[in-house]
Design a protein around this motif. Structure first.
Motif, PDB file in Angstrom:
ATOM      1  N   ILE A 215      -2.257  61.838 -25.195  1.00  0.00           N
ATOM      2  CA  ILE A 215      -2.166  60.816 -24.166  1.00  0.00           C
ATOM      3  C   ILE A 215      -1.216  61.378 -23.127  1.00  0.00           C
ATOM      4  CG2 ILE A 215      -1.402  58.468 -23.699  1.00  0.00           C
ATOM      5  CD1 ILE A 215      -2.090  58.217 -26.900  1.00  0.00           C
TER       6      ILE A 215
ATOM      7  N   GLY B  95       0.231  60.660 -19.664  1.00  0.00           N
ATOM      8  CA  GLY B  95       0.452  59.842 -18.478  1.00  0.00           C
ATOM      9  C   GLY B  95       0.678  58.391 -18.834  1.00  0.00           C
ATOM     10  N   ALA B  96      -0.273  57.773 -19.520  1.00  0.00           N
ATOM     11  CA  ALA B  96      -0.103  56.361 -19.859  1.00  0.00           C
ATOM     12  C   ALA B  96       0.894  56.235 -21.010  1.00  0.00           C
ATOM     13  CB  ALA B  96      -1.438  55.765 -20.276  1.00  0.00           C
TER      14      ALA B  96
ATOM     15  N   CYS C 168       8.608  59.251 -16.547  1.00  0.00           N
ATOM     16  CA  CYS C 168       7.764  60.004 -17.491  1.00  0.00           C
ATOM     17  C   CYS C 168       8.536  60.632 -18.645  1.00  0.00           C
ATOM     18  CB  CYS C 168       6.973  61.109 -16.791  1.00  0.00           C
ATOM     19  SG  CYS C 168       5.774  60.476 -15.671  1.00  0.00           S
TER      20      CYS C 168
ATOM     21  N   THR D 284       8.903  53.737 -21.634  1.00  0.00           N
ATOM     22  CA  THR D 284       7.982  52.643 -21.970  1.00  0.00           C
ATOM     23  C   THR D 284       7.398  52.864 -23.359  1.00  0.00           C
ATOM     24  OG1 THR D 284       7.477  52.473 -19.632  1.00  0.00           O
ATOM     25  CG2 THR D 284       5.998  51.330 -21.127  1.00  0.00           C
ATOM     26  N   SER D 285       7.065  54.117 -23.665  1.00  0.00           N
ATOM     27  CA  SER D 285       6.511  54.411 -24.993  1.00  0.00           C
ATOM     28  C   SER D 285       7.511  54.016 -26.082  1.00  0.00           C
ATOM     29  CB  SER D 285       6.196  55.901 -25.127  1.00  0.00           C
ATOM     30  OG  SER D 285       5.313  56.319 -24.122  1.00  0.00           O
TER      31      SER D 285
ATOM     32  N   GLN E  40       2.386  67.385 -24.397  1.00  0.00           N
ATOM     33  CA  GLN E  40       1.043  66.791 -24.482  1.00  0.00           C
ATOM     34  C   GLN E  40       0.090  67.507 -23.525  1.00  0.00           C
ATOM     35  OE1 GLN E  40       0.076  63.894 -26.271  1.00  0.00           O
ATOM     36  NE2 GLN E  40       1.895  62.667 -26.539  1.00  0.00           N
TER      37      GLN E  40
HETATM   38  N1  LIG Z   1       7.651  59.828 -28.228  1.00  0.00           N
HETATM   39  C1  LIG Z   1       6.584  60.370 -27.630  1.00  0.00           C
HETATM   40  N2  LIG Z   1       5.646  61.020 -28.371  1.00  0.00           N
HETATM   41  C2  LIG Z   1       4.596  61.587 -27.771  1.00  0.00           C
HETATM   42  N3  LIG Z   1       4.382  61.575 -26.439  1.00  0.00           N
HETATM   43  C3  LIG Z   1       5.267  60.951 -25.655  1.00  0.00           C
HETATM   44  C4  LIG Z   1       6.408  60.308 -26.205  1.00  0.00           C
HETATM   45  N4  LIG Z   1       7.126  59.780 -25.203  1.00  0.00           N
HETATM   46  C5  LIG Z   1       6.465  60.066 -24.067  1.00  0.00           C
HETATM   47  N5  LIG Z   1       5.344  60.766 -24.313  1.00  0.00           N
HETATM   48  C6  LIG Z   1       4.435  61.326 -23.289  1.00  0.00           C
HETATM   49  O1  LIG Z   1       5.022  61.096 -22.019  1.00  0.00           O
HETATM   50  C7  LIG Z   1       4.157  60.312 -21.196  1.00  0.00           C
HETATM   51  C8  LIG Z   1       4.992  59.339 -20.382  1.00  0.00           C
HETATM   52  O2  LIG Z   1       5.615  58.379 -21.218  1.00  0.00           O
HETATM   53  P1  LIG Z   1       6.116  56.958 -20.670  1.00  0.00           P
HETATM   54  O3  LIG Z   1       6.571  56.200 -21.857  1.00  0.00           O
HETATM   55  O4  LIG Z   1       5.081  56.332 -19.812  1.00  0.00           O
HETATM   56  O5  LIG Z   1       7.374  57.395 -19.767  1.00  0.00           O
HETATM   57  P2  LIG Z   1       8.294  56.508 -18.795  1.00  0.00           P
HETATM   58  O6  LIG Z   1       8.115  55.080 -19.164  1.00  0.00           O
HETATM   59  O7  LIG Z   1       9.682  57.005 -19.022  1.00  0.00           O
HETATM   60  O8  LIG Z   1       7.818  56.808 -17.391  1.00  0.00           O
HETATM   61  C9  LIG Z   1       3.145  59.668 -22.142  1.00  0.00           C
HETATM   62  O9  LIG Z   1       1.869  59.545 -21.546  1.00  0.00           O
HETATM   63  C10 LIG Z   1       3.058  60.675 -23.270  1.00  0.00           C
HETATM   64  O10 LIG Z   1       2.145  61.699 -22.919  1.00  0.00           O
END
Ligand SMILES: Nc1ncnc2c1ncn2[C@@H]1O[C@H](COP(=O)(O)OP(=O)(O)O)[C@@H](O)[C@H]1O
Ligand SMILES: [Mg+2]
Length: 358
Positions: A87, A89-90, A127, A131-132, A323
């Motif tokens: 994944i 981006g999202a 990024c 959020t994740s 990723q």
């Molecule tokens: N703990 C994690 N494990 C795997 N991929 C992650 C993780 N945290 C972030 N990512 C990667 O980073 C991208 C951006 O994460 P996101 O949570 O949207 O960041 P932010 O909210 O800080 O902008 C996700 O699409 C994913 O590819």
């Protein structure tokens, strides 16, 4: 493979109106001003799935909030092995696709597992995975084992079923008015909204009814401070008083932001009592090398050792870059390519995110 997005059915008319509003007489004319081809643009307007990045670009050009416009299939991120393992981006919403952050998880759940629950801030660049991480906190303790990776830790809380979680995305325009935000919190807590749903009535309903541990996750709090006049000092101070005096230690906030909450409050001209209650701050950057290796090892096709090392070095274990590079390598392995051409493409694809690396 990049994830795709499509316009939510209730927004199809709105996106067509946005085209006219922005002065484009037709989809073909609009197409001259953006990267994607006309076929992609046509798919966008007819509600078919298109590449994630094109979706963002089109929404931006039309002045639409992409998060609102997109059909919310993120909640249904695939949970079986046939799905795309990356994944890029999202935010990640399904725990099985989330890797690492062990140290932060331990600290954060420690603050939430005892009374009084304590507040925390998650700070990281765009990024970086904020959020994740918020979604993970909300979901990991109650996701059934069959939906997790083998051995993935989920027993962070002694009684996870008693917890209530509220996720607030302050980039969502519906959360940017007092009433919208308060109603969303009440609905998530399954409490009836009073009439009128103003701050005073909200405080009464919550303080009378909140009896189990509750965590309100405030994603991108900076947007709330910068762009939402209704979310003023009085508003934040009431929330502070709710946490500290009226909910018997049952309520905590966890916020995310690119900057520290007190600085943020200061820079946006707010007084900071609410922002002073965030006693612990998790700064999120790269994963540890072990965590990054675990992500790579979760692939359906094992990578040659030298590719694993190349990816670790060039991503500096940053989850998004990991990723992206894994996606490029997996794609070529699936095509049966055994040369190093994918590395050039990978470097090209990660350029946009160069500021994530030191
Ligand atoms: N703990 C994690 N494990 C795997 N991929 C992650 C993780 N945290 C972030 N990512 C990667 O980073 C991208 C951006 O994460 P996101 O949570 O949207 O960041 P932010 O909210 O800080 O902008 C996700 O699409 C994913 O590819
Ligand atoms: Mg985010």
């Amino acid at each position: 493979m990049a994830r795709s997005l499509r316009v939510a059915p209730e927004y199809t008319n709105k996106v067509k109106l946005a085209l006219r509003r922005n002065g484009y007489p037709s989809q073909t004319k609009f197409c001259e001003h953006i990267t994607p081809a006309i076929s992609t643009v046509k798919n966008f307007f007819s509600g078919k799935a298109i590449d994630y990045e094109y979706f963002l670009e089109i929404c931006e050009k039309l002045g639409l909030d992409w998060r609102e416009t997109a059909y919310k299939e993120l909640e249904n991120q695939p949970t079986n092995g046939e799905a795309s393992p990356f994944i890029t981006g999202a935010p990640i919403t399904q725990p099985r696709y989330f890797f690492g952050r062990e140290k932060e998880l331990k600290r954060l759940f420690n603050l939430l597992k005892r009374h009084p629950l304590q507040n925390a801030a998650i700070i990281g660049k765009k990024c970086s995975g904020k959020t994740s991480l918020l979604h993970y906190l909300k979901n990991i303790t109650t996701t059934p084992a069959e939906k997790l990776r083998p051995g993935q830790k989920s027993d962070w809380l002694p009684h996870p079923e008693t917890y209530q979680w509220v996720f607030v995305d302050l980039q969502d325009t519906r959360m940017q008015s007092r009433e919208g935000l308060l109603k969303h919190i009440l609905a998530s807590l399954k409490m009836k909204a009073p009439t009128p749903c103003d701050l005073e009535n909200f405080m009464d309903v919550v303080s009378e009814n909140l009896s189990s541990p509750t965590v309100i996750l405030l994603d991108e709090i900076g947007v709330g401070l910068q762009r939402c006049p209704e979310l003023d000092d009085t508003f934040w101070e009431s929330l502070r008083s709710l946490v500290t005096n009226h909910t018997r230690g049952n309520l905590a906030f966890i916020l995310s932001s690119p900057e520290s909450p007190t600085e943020l409050a200061h820079n946006t001209g707010h007084s900071s009592p609410f922002f002073n209650i965030f006693g612990y701050t998790a700064y999120i950057e790269a994963l540890t090398e072990l965590e990054a290796r675990e992500l790579i090892a979760s692939l359906p096709i094992p990578f040659p050792d030298e590719d694993v090392e190349w990816i670790l070095t060039h991503s500096q274990c940053h989850p998004l870059i990991l990723q992206i590079l894994c996606r490029e390598r997996l794609f070529t392995l699936e095509e049966g390519e055994n040369n190093d051409n994918w590395r050039e493409e990978g470097l090209q694809q990660m350029k946009r995110f160069a500021d994530l690396l030191h």
